[in-house]
Design an enzyme around this catalytic site. Structure first.
Site, PDB file in Angstrom:
ATOM      1  N   TYR A 173      15.789  30.772   8.286  1.00 36.47           N
ATOM      2  CA  TYR A 173      14.578  31.484   8.706  1.00 36.47           C
ATOM      3  C   TYR A 173      14.537  31.691  10.216  1.00 36.47           C
ATOM      4  O   TYR A 173      14.923  30.805  10.990  1.00 36.47           O
ATOM      5  CB  TYR A 173      13.341  30.678   8.304  1.00 36.47           C
ATOM      6  CG  TYR A 173      12.968  30.815   6.845  1.00 36.47           C
ATOM      7  CD1 TYR A 173      12.661  32.060   6.307  1.00 36.47           C
ATOM      8  CD2 TYR A 173      12.911  29.698   6.033  1.00 36.47           C
ATOM      9  CE1 TYR A 173      12.310  32.179   4.972  1.00 36.47           C
ATOM     10  CE2 TYR A 173      12.550  29.811   4.694  1.00 36.47           C
ATOM     11  CZ  TYR A 173      12.253  31.061   4.170  1.00 36.47           C
ATOM     12  OH  TYR A 173      11.900  31.168   2.844  1.00 36.47           O
ATOM     13  N   LYS A 224       0.843  -1.208   0.000  1.00 39.20           N
ATOM     14  CA  LYS A 224       0.000   0.000   0.000  1.00 39.20           C
ATOM     15  C   LYS A 224       0.876   1.256   0.000  1.00 39.20           C
ATOM     16  O   LYS A 224       2.061   1.196   0.353  1.00 39.20           O
ATOM     17  CB  LYS A 224      -0.906  -0.008   1.242  1.00 39.20           C
ATOM     18  CG  LYS A 224      -0.146   0.004   2.567  1.00 39.20           C
ATOM     19  CD  LYS A 224      -1.065  -0.242   3.758  1.00 39.20           C
ATOM     20  CE  LYS A 224      -0.278  -0.283   5.049  1.00 39.20           C
ATOM     21  NZ  LYS A 224      -1.126  -0.665   6.202  1.00 39.20           N
TER      22      LYS A 224
HETATM   23  C1  LIG Z   1      -0.277  -1.634   6.903  1.00 35.24           C
HETATM   24  C2  LIG Z   1      -0.830  -2.914   7.440  1.00 35.24           C
HETATM   25  C3  LIG Z   1       0.008  -4.032   7.568  1.00 35.24           C
HETATM   26  C4  LIG Z   1       1.504  -3.981   7.383  1.00 35.24           C
HETATM   27  O1  LIG Z   1       2.072  -3.568   8.608  1.00 35.24           O
HETATM   28  P1  LIG Z   1       3.650  -3.518   8.861  1.00 35.24           P
HETATM   29  O2  LIG Z   1       3.765  -3.138  10.283  1.00 35.24           O
HETATM   30  O3  LIG Z   1       4.181  -2.463   7.952  1.00 35.24           O
HETATM   31  O4  LIG Z   1       4.202  -4.853   8.557  1.00 35.24           O
HETATM   32  C5  LIG Z   1      -0.577  -5.225   7.935  1.00 35.24           C
HETATM   33  N1  LIG Z   1      -1.900  -5.317   8.219  1.00 35.24           N
HETATM   34  C6  LIG Z   1      -2.728  -4.242   8.158  1.00 35.24           C
HETATM   35  C7  LIG Z   1      -4.154  -4.403   8.506  1.00 35.24           C
HETATM   36  C8  LIG Z   1      -2.216  -3.004   7.783  1.00 35.24           C
HETATM   37  O5  LIG Z   1      -3.024  -1.941   7.733  1.00 35.24           O
END
Ligand SMILES: *Cc1c(COP(=O)(O)O)cnc(C)c1O
Length: 369
Positions: free
Chosen positions: A265, A44
């Site tokens: 800044y 994702k």
């Molecule tokens: C993003 C996500 C993962 C992956 O998690 P990591 O800690 O990056 O391994 C797994 N399960 C769900 C439901 C997620 O939203």
């Protein structure tokens, strides 16, 4: 190390080097940590900012990974096209389940939804009878997923074909007895109770964190994200995980300053000794958190330089006074990767590796090694 990078027109701005061999090594490390389970890749958010296309094709081709998770259906559609040749039969799960307006995407790209409520399960069974779906049972995180009270009703829906039952740990950890804290134990026990309603489905409780916990957290399938991308899922670093991403930027100007002058800044950084300041092409507009200015550092040939003054949209100044005077414009500063662990860089910016990676902006060139 940094000497290997030449300034060219292409390196005028920041970039991130992405080591696909390290990605594969991390995939295999998770396989070894959970030998009985299948390892699915969570890609994702453009594979946590590192590029879904390169990451997914590499894992499909080199590691024969054929189960993937994304969050939004649009990501699933993109992934289906990416995997057309490398893994045409891959299962692509979509965490955020179908909405009335996205149902057609699931169908057209052959995506497997993760159903998160009784209502969603009913609609899926009605619109897509018998078509495989995953079910997320909430076991105590109270974010997404069907509550325990609805599980029996979901299990009794006709025309519903649940092939994967999943849940998600709220606070995976390696502390205490390796079985984590009491919350993990409670979630695992509830998951077992829910699983009894779906004897034929694959079971998945763990993400990267649970994969590195005791075997009773592994079940059939692990949903691995951050461990692939080079960082510990816990609130401590884990050196078994190899760095994958290195954030680099060229020095665009060097100046010598005398006590009494200020940098950047708000004149927030005061020069108190004769100083040499290098300004590099990276800023908060590239996703490097502005809050990091007081603690973050960069590696350059010959040493580690602290940030001097506030971070601008496209520029960061480094105090290179204590490093060899041979540094020149065009030399490269590395903000994480190599000497500086991603985990440590994130901590100096008051954030976590997940946010630092996914925040890298569109101007940061992705380069694959
Ligand atoms: C993003 C996500 C993962 C992956 O998690 P990591 O800690 O990056 O391994 C797994 N399960 C769900 C439901 C997620 O939203």
């Amino acid at each position: 190390m940094t000497g290997a990078y030449q300034t060219t027109e292409k390196t005028a701005g920041p970039w991130v080097d992405i080591d696909l061999n390290a990605l594969c090594a991390n995939y295999r490390m998770v396989c070894d940590a959970a030998p009985g389970a299948k390892i699915a890749a969570v890609v994702k958010c453009d594979a946590y900012g590192l590029g879904m296309e390169a990451v997914a094709t590499t894992l499909a081709k080199s590691e024969h990974c054929d189960e993937f998770f994304v969050a939004y259906p649009e990501e699933g559609v993109a992934l289906r096209a990416i995997l057309k040749d490398a893994a045409p039969h891959a299962t692509i799960y979509v965490f955020n389940g179908p909405l009335p307006q996205t149902m057609a995407l699931f169908k057209s790209a052959n995506l497997t939804p993760v159903l998160n409520s009784l209502e969603q399960a009913k609609k899926w069974a009605e619109r897509m009878p018998g078509v495989a779906a995953a079910l997320h049972a909430d076991t105590g995180m109270n974010r997404l997923g069907a509550p325990a009270k609805d599980i029996q009703a979901i299990a009794h829906l006709s025309d519903l074909n649940i092939t994967l039952l999943m849940s998600h740990l709220a606070s995976p950890s390696l502390d205490e007895s390796q079985t984590g804290n009491a919350k993990n134990e409670k979630q695992k026990n509830l998951f077992h109770a829910v699983a009894a309603h779906f004897p034929d489905a694959q079971k998945s409780l763990s993400a990267s964190g649970g994969a590195l916990m005791a075997p009773d957290y592994h079940f059939d399938l692990i949903r691995t994200g951050i461990a692939l991308y080079g960082s510990s899922p816990f609130d401590k670093d884990d050196v078994r995980i190899k760095p994958v991403a290195s954030l680099r930027a060229p020095i665009v100007q060097i100046r010598d300053l005398t006590p009494g002058e200020t940098v950047g800044y708000g004149a927030a950084f005061s020069i108190t000794r004769p100083s040499r300041i290098a300004t590099v092409a990276l800023g908060y507009g590239d996703g490097f958190p502005r809050i990091g200015w007081q603690k973050a550092k960069a590696a350059i040939t010959g040493g580690i330089a602290p940030i001097a003054g506030r971070i601008s949209m496209d520029l960061i100044s480094l105090d290179i006074t204590d490093i060899a005077s041979s540094i020149q414009t065009g030399d490269i500063a590395t903000f994480f990767g190599g000497e500086i662990r991603l985990f440590e860089a994130a901590a100096t910016c008051d954030t976590i590796p997940y946010e630092l990676l996914t925040g890298l902006g569109g101007r940061v060139d992705r380069r694959y090694l």
